[in-house]
Write a protein that holds these residues in place. Structure first.
Motif, PDB file in Angstrom:
ATOM      1  N   PRO A  37     -80.238 -33.682 -25.204  1.00  0.00           N
ATOM      2  CA  PRO A  37     -81.601 -33.149 -25.313  1.00  0.00           C
ATOM      3  C   PRO A  37     -82.561 -33.750 -24.281  1.00  0.00           C
ATOM      4  O   PRO A  37     -83.386 -33.027 -23.712  1.00  0.00           O
ATOM      5  CB  PRO A  37     -82.033 -33.524 -26.737  1.00  0.00           C
ATOM      6  CG  PRO A  37     -80.769 -33.751 -27.478  1.00  0.00           C
ATOM      7  CD  PRO A  37     -79.788 -34.275 -26.477  1.00  0.00           C
ATOM      8  N   LEU A  38     -82.442 -35.059 -24.052  1.00  0.00           N
ATOM      9  CA  LEU A  38     -83.312 -35.702 -23.053  1.00  0.00           C
ATOM     10  C   LEU A  38     -83.099 -35.104 -21.673  1.00  0.00           C
ATOM     11  O   LEU A  38     -84.055 -34.781 -20.964  1.00  0.00           O
ATOM     12  CB  LEU A  38     -83.016 -37.206 -22.969  1.00  0.00           C
ATOM     13  CG  LEU A  38     -83.302 -38.072 -24.175  1.00  0.00           C
ATOM     14  CD1 LEU A  38     -82.804 -39.490 -23.932  1.00  0.00           C
ATOM     15  CD2 LEU A  38     -84.786 -38.076 -24.464  1.00  0.00           C
ATOM     16  N   ARG A  39     -81.844 -34.981 -21.299  1.00  0.00           N
ATOM     17  CA  ARG A  39     -81.523 -34.510 -19.952  1.00  0.00           C
ATOM     18  C   ARG A  39     -81.815 -33.028 -19.778  1.00  0.00           C
ATOM     19  O   ARG A  39     -82.293 -32.611 -18.713  1.00  0.00           O
ATOM     20  CB  ARG A  39     -80.076 -34.846 -19.618  1.00  0.00           C
ATOM     21  CG  ARG A  39     -79.893 -36.360 -19.448  1.00  0.00           C
ATOM     22  CD  ARG A  39     -78.491 -36.753 -19.127  1.00  0.00           C
ATOM     23  NE  ARG A  39     -78.098 -36.306 -17.795  1.00  0.00           N
ATOM     24  CZ  ARG A  39     -77.080 -36.815 -17.116  1.00  0.00           C
ATOM     25  NH1 ARG A  39     -76.362 -37.785 -17.632  1.00  0.00           N
ATOM     26  NH2 ARG A  39     -76.776 -36.352 -15.920  1.00  0.00           N
ATOM     27  N   LEU A  40     -81.549 -32.226 -20.810  1.00  0.00           N
ATOM     28  CA  LEU A  40     -81.830 -30.793 -20.703  1.00  0.00           C
ATOM     29  C   LEU A  40     -83.324 -30.520 -20.585  1.00  0.00           C
ATOM     30  O   LEU A  40     -83.756 -29.778 -19.695  1.00  0.00           O
ATOM     31  CB  LEU A  40     -81.265 -30.043 -21.915  1.00  0.00           C
ATOM     32  CG  LEU A  40     -79.797 -29.697 -21.896  1.00  0.00           C
ATOM     33  CD1 LEU A  40     -79.386 -29.039 -23.212  1.00  0.00           C
ATOM     34  CD2 LEU A  40     -79.438 -28.809 -20.725  1.00  0.00           C
ATOM     35  N   ALA A  41     -84.100 -31.099 -21.483  1.00  0.00           N
ATOM     36  CA  ALA A  41     -85.546 -30.847 -21.479  1.00  0.00           C
ATOM     37  C   ALA A  41     -86.189 -31.357 -20.197  1.00  0.00           C
ATOM     38  O   ALA A  41     -86.949 -30.645 -19.535  1.00  0.00           O
ATOM     39  CB  ALA A  41     -86.196 -31.491 -22.702  1.00  0.00           C
TER      40      ALA A  41
END
Length: 138
Positions: free
Chosen positions: A7-11
Motif C-alpha cells: 500500500p505504501l509503495r502503490l499510493a
C-alpha cells in the motif's frame, strides 16, 4: 516486496509518477513558478532555465515513482530515493517564507499543500527501516 509495503509503495509511487507525468507536459508558467520556489530555497538552481528545471524534476519524479511501483526494487533503495526527494521538499517548505508560521513548523494556508509532503518523508524512512531490519534478520 513485503505485503505490508504494497500500500505504501502503490499510493506513493502512483502519486509521484503522476506528478512527474504532469510536469513533463507542463507549461512555461508552471516551470517559472516551480523554478522560482526551488531556487529561492536552493540557490544552486538559479542558473538553470525554468523549463530545464521542470524537465529535470519531471524525469526525477517519473524515475522515483516507477521505482516505487516496481516490485523488484528493494525497499531500502526506494526508501533512500523517496527520503532524499521528500527531504528536499520539506527543506524547501521550511526555507520559504510565507509557507509556515514564523518561528514554527506549522503551515500557513499557502503552505498546507507543501507541508503535507512530510508524509512521504515518513514513508521513505519506513521503507529504509524495513530494508535494514530485513538485512539484520538475514
Amino acid at each position: 516486496m513485503k505485503l505490508r509495503n504494497v500500500p505504501l509503495r502503490l499510493a506513493t509511487g502512483a502519486y509521484v509518477l503522476h506528478s512527474g507525468w504532469e510536469k513533463w507536459h507542463g507549461n512555461e508558467a508552471q516551470a517559472t513558478g516551480l523554478h522560482g520556489m526551488a531556487s529561492g530555497a536552493f540557490p544552486a538552481f538559479k542558473p538553470m532555465k525554468p523549463t530545464d528545471f521542470l524537465r529535470m524534476l519531471s524525469v526525477g519524479e517519473i524515475a522515483l515513482g516507477s521505482a516505487l511501483l516496481a516490485p523488484f526494487v528493494p525497499a531500502a533503495v526506494v526508501g533512500i530515493g523517496l527520503t532524499g526527494f521528500s527531504g528536499a521538499l520539506v527543506t524547501m517548505y521550511l526555507r520559504t517564507d510565507g509557507l509556515h508560521r514564523p518561528g514554527t513548523v506549522w503551515p500557513t494556508s499557502q503552505g498546507t499543500a507543501i507541508s503535507k509532503d512530510v508524509w512521504m518523508l515518513g514513508i521513505g524512512l519506513s521503507l529504509i527501516a524495513d530494508g535494514a531490519s530485513r538485512r539484520a534478520h538475514e
